[in-house]
Design a protein around this motif. Sequence first.
Motif, PDB file in Angstrom:
ATOM      1  N   GLN A   1      -6.455  -0.006  -7.005  1.00  0.00           N
ATOM      2  CA  GLN A   1      -5.360  -0.941  -7.249  1.00  0.00           C
ATOM      3  C   GLN A   1      -5.215  -2.014  -6.175  1.00  0.00           C
ATOM      4  O   GLN A   1      -5.097  -3.190  -6.514  1.00  0.00           O
ATOM      5  CB  GLN A   1      -4.039  -0.203  -7.425  1.00  0.00           C
ATOM      6  CG  GLN A   1      -3.763   0.186  -8.842  1.00  0.00           C
ATOM      7  CD  GLN A   1      -2.419   0.862  -9.001  1.00  0.00           C
ATOM      8  OE1 GLN A   1      -1.747   1.155  -8.020  1.00  0.00           O
ATOM      9  NE2 GLN A   1      -2.054   1.110 -10.240  1.00  0.00           N
ATOM     10  N   PRO A   2      -5.211  -1.676  -4.887  1.00  0.00           N
ATOM     11  CA  PRO A   2      -5.096  -2.749  -3.891  1.00  0.00           C
ATOM     12  C   PRO A   2      -6.262  -3.731  -3.940  1.00  0.00           C
ATOM     13  O   PRO A   2      -6.070  -4.939  -3.764  1.00  0.00           O
ATOM     14  CB  PRO A   2      -5.072  -2.008  -2.550  1.00  0.00           C
ATOM     15  CG  PRO A   2      -4.672  -0.632  -2.880  1.00  0.00           C
ATOM     16  CD  PRO A   2      -5.161  -0.361  -4.250  1.00  0.00           C
TER      17      PRO A   2
ATOM     18  N   ILE B   1     -18.905  -4.069 -15.507  1.00  0.00           N
ATOM     19  CA  ILE B   1     -18.524  -3.515 -14.206  1.00  0.00           C
ATOM     20  C   ILE B   1     -17.076  -3.882 -13.887  1.00  0.00           C
ATOM     21  O   ILE B   1     -16.300  -3.055 -13.409  1.00  0.00           O
ATOM     22  CB  ILE B   1     -19.477  -4.021 -13.102  1.00  0.00           C
ATOM     23  CG1 ILE B   1     -20.887  -3.511 -13.374  1.00  0.00           C
ATOM     24  CG2 ILE B   1     -19.001  -3.581 -11.726  1.00  0.00           C
ATOM     25  CD1 ILE B   1     -21.945  -4.102 -12.481  1.00  0.00           C
ATOM     26  N   GLY B   2     -16.688  -5.116 -14.167  1.00  0.00           N
ATOM     27  CA  GLY B   2     -15.312  -5.531 -13.922  1.00  0.00           C
ATOM     28  C   GLY B   2     -14.318  -4.785 -14.790  1.00  0.00           C
ATOM     29  O   GLY B   2     -13.247  -4.385 -14.327  1.00  0.00           O
ATOM     30  N   LEU B   3     -14.668  -4.579 -16.056  1.00  0.00           N
ATOM     31  CA  LEU B   3     -13.786  -3.826 -16.947  1.00  0.00           C
ATOM     32  C   LEU B   3     -13.650  -2.375 -16.492  1.00  0.00           C
ATOM     33  O   LEU B   3     -12.550  -1.797 -16.551  1.00  0.00           O
ATOM     34  CB  LEU B   3     -14.307  -3.887 -18.379  1.00  0.00           C
ATOM     35  CG  LEU B   3     -14.121  -5.227 -19.084  1.00  0.00           C
ATOM     36  CD1 LEU B   3     -14.819  -5.203 -20.432  1.00  0.00           C
ATOM     37  CD2 LEU B   3     -12.663  -5.575 -19.223  1.00  0.00           C
ATOM     38  N   ASP B   4     -14.751  -1.785 -16.024  1.00  0.00           N
ATOM     39  CA  ASP B   4     -14.697  -0.417 -15.525  1.00  0.00           C
ATOM     40  C   ASP B   4     -13.822  -0.324 -14.276  1.00  0.00           C
ATOM     41  O   ASP B   4     -13.043   0.617 -14.119  1.00  0.00           O
ATOM     42  CB  ASP B   4     -16.112   0.083 -15.230  1.00  0.00           C
ATOM     43  CG  ASP B   4     -16.142   1.550 -14.863  1.00  0.00           C
ATOM     44  OD1 ASP B   4     -15.388   2.324 -15.491  1.00  0.00           O
ATOM     45  OD2 ASP B   4     -16.916   1.910 -13.956  1.00  0.00           O
ATOM     46  N   PHE B   5     -13.939  -1.309 -13.401  1.00  0.00           N
ATOM     47  CA  PHE B   5     -13.118  -1.312 -12.188  1.00  0.00           C
ATOM     48  C   PHE B   5     -11.642  -1.490 -12.533  1.00  0.00           C
ATOM     49  O   PHE B   5     -10.776  -0.816 -11.959  1.00  0.00           O
ATOM     50  CB  PHE B   5     -13.584  -2.416 -11.233  1.00  0.00           C
ATOM     51  CG  PHE B   5     -12.976  -2.299  -9.879  1.00  0.00           C
ATOM     52  CD1 PHE B   5     -13.462  -1.390  -8.970  1.00  0.00           C
ATOM     53  CD2 PHE B   5     -11.890  -3.089  -9.522  1.00  0.00           C
ATOM     54  CE1 PHE B   5     -12.885  -1.260  -7.720  1.00  0.00           C
ATOM     55  CE2 PHE B   5     -11.308  -2.961  -8.284  1.00  0.00           C
ATOM     56  CZ  PHE B   5     -11.803  -2.049  -7.378  1.00  0.00           C
ATOM     57  N   LEU B   6     -11.327  -2.383 -13.467  1.00  0.00           N
ATOM     58  CA  LEU B   6      -9.937  -2.563 -13.884  1.00  0.00           C
ATOM     59  C   LEU B   6      -9.386  -1.294 -14.538  1.00  0.00           C
ATOM     60  O   LEU B   6      -8.221  -0.935 -14.342  1.00  0.00           O
ATOM     61  CB  LEU B   6      -9.814  -3.750 -14.832  1.00  0.00           C
ATOM     62  CG  LEU B   6      -9.980  -5.125 -14.197  1.00  0.00           C
ATOM     63  CD1 LEU B   6      -9.980  -6.199 -15.264  1.00  0.00           C
ATOM     64  CD2 LEU B   6      -8.896  -5.377 -13.178  1.00  0.00           C
ATOM     65  N   HIS B   7     -10.233  -0.619 -15.304  1.00  0.00           N
ATOM     66  CA  HIS B   7      -9.793   0.632 -15.914  1.00  0.00           C
ATOM     67  C   HIS B   7      -9.503   1.676 -14.850  1.00  0.00           C
ATOM     68  O   HIS B   7      -8.498   2.394 -14.921  1.00  0.00           O
ATOM     69  CB  HIS B   7     -10.856   1.154 -16.884  1.00  0.00           C
ATOM     70  CG  HIS B   7     -10.435   2.399 -17.588  1.00  0.00           C
ATOM     71  ND1 HIS B   7     -10.654   3.644 -17.050  1.00  0.00           N
ATOM     72  CD2 HIS B   7      -9.788   2.585 -18.755  1.00  0.00           C
ATOM     73  CE1 HIS B   7     -10.170   4.554 -17.868  1.00  0.00           C
ATOM     74  NE2 HIS B   7      -9.633   3.936 -18.917  1.00  0.00           N
ATOM     75  N   SER B   8     -10.364   1.769 -13.860  1.00  0.00           N
ATOM     76  CA  SER B   8     -10.130   2.762 -12.805  1.00  0.00           C
ATOM     77  C   SER B   8      -8.937   2.377 -11.928  1.00  0.00           C
ATOM     78  O   SER B   8      -8.299   3.246 -11.343  1.00  0.00           O
ATOM     79  CB  SER B   8     -11.376   2.958 -11.948  1.00  0.00           C
ATOM     80  OG  SER B   8     -11.639   1.814 -11.182  1.00  0.00           O
ATOM     81  N   ALA B   9      -8.624   1.091 -11.854  1.00  0.00           N
ATOM     82  CA  ALA B   9      -7.494   0.665 -11.031  1.00  0.00           C
ATOM     83  C   ALA B   9      -6.158   0.957 -11.695  1.00  0.00           C
ATOM     84  O   ALA B   9      -5.175   1.269 -11.004  1.00  0.00           O
ATOM     85  CB  ALA B   9      -7.600  -0.827 -10.729  1.00  0.00           C
ATOM     86  N   PHE B  10      -6.088   0.850 -13.009  1.00  0.00           N
ATOM     87  CA  PHE B  10      -4.787   0.950 -13.654  1.00  0.00           C
ATOM     88  C   PHE B  10      -4.664   2.080 -14.673  1.00  0.00           C
ATOM     89  O   PHE B  10      -3.554   2.481 -15.009  1.00  0.00           O
ATOM     90  CB  PHE B  10      -4.445  -0.377 -14.323  1.00  0.00           C
ATOM     91  CG  PHE B  10      -4.354  -1.511 -13.339  1.00  0.00           C
ATOM     92  CD1 PHE B  10      -3.301  -1.582 -12.453  1.00  0.00           C
ATOM     93  CD2 PHE B  10      -5.335  -2.476 -13.280  1.00  0.00           C
ATOM     94  CE1 PHE B  10      -3.204  -2.609 -11.540  1.00  0.00           C
ATOM     95  CE2 PHE B  10      -5.257  -3.514 -12.370  1.00  0.00           C
ATOM     96  CZ  PHE B  10      -4.185  -3.578 -11.495  1.00  0.00           C
TER      97      PHE B  10
END
Length: 77
Positions: free
Chosen positions: A44-45, A23-32
Amino acid sequence: MHVRTRWPWMSLLLGAVVALNPIGLDFLHSAFFAGEQLARNIAQPIALIALALMAVVVMLEWLVRSFLVKRRVRGAS
């Protein structure tokens, strides 16, 4: 509490577990790396605030550990 090192390993380990799970990797991918600007603008924020909070937690743990190590050295002499 026996503190042997000043290295804040507990908070760094917690941050790594949170960021490196699926879940964290998916969120980081969607952020950047997301293809949509809206997804990047929303995530991103949140990701940067979480990074700043983890930095504060690491610094607090380092300060507490430094205090405990200094107190233990003072008490031993």
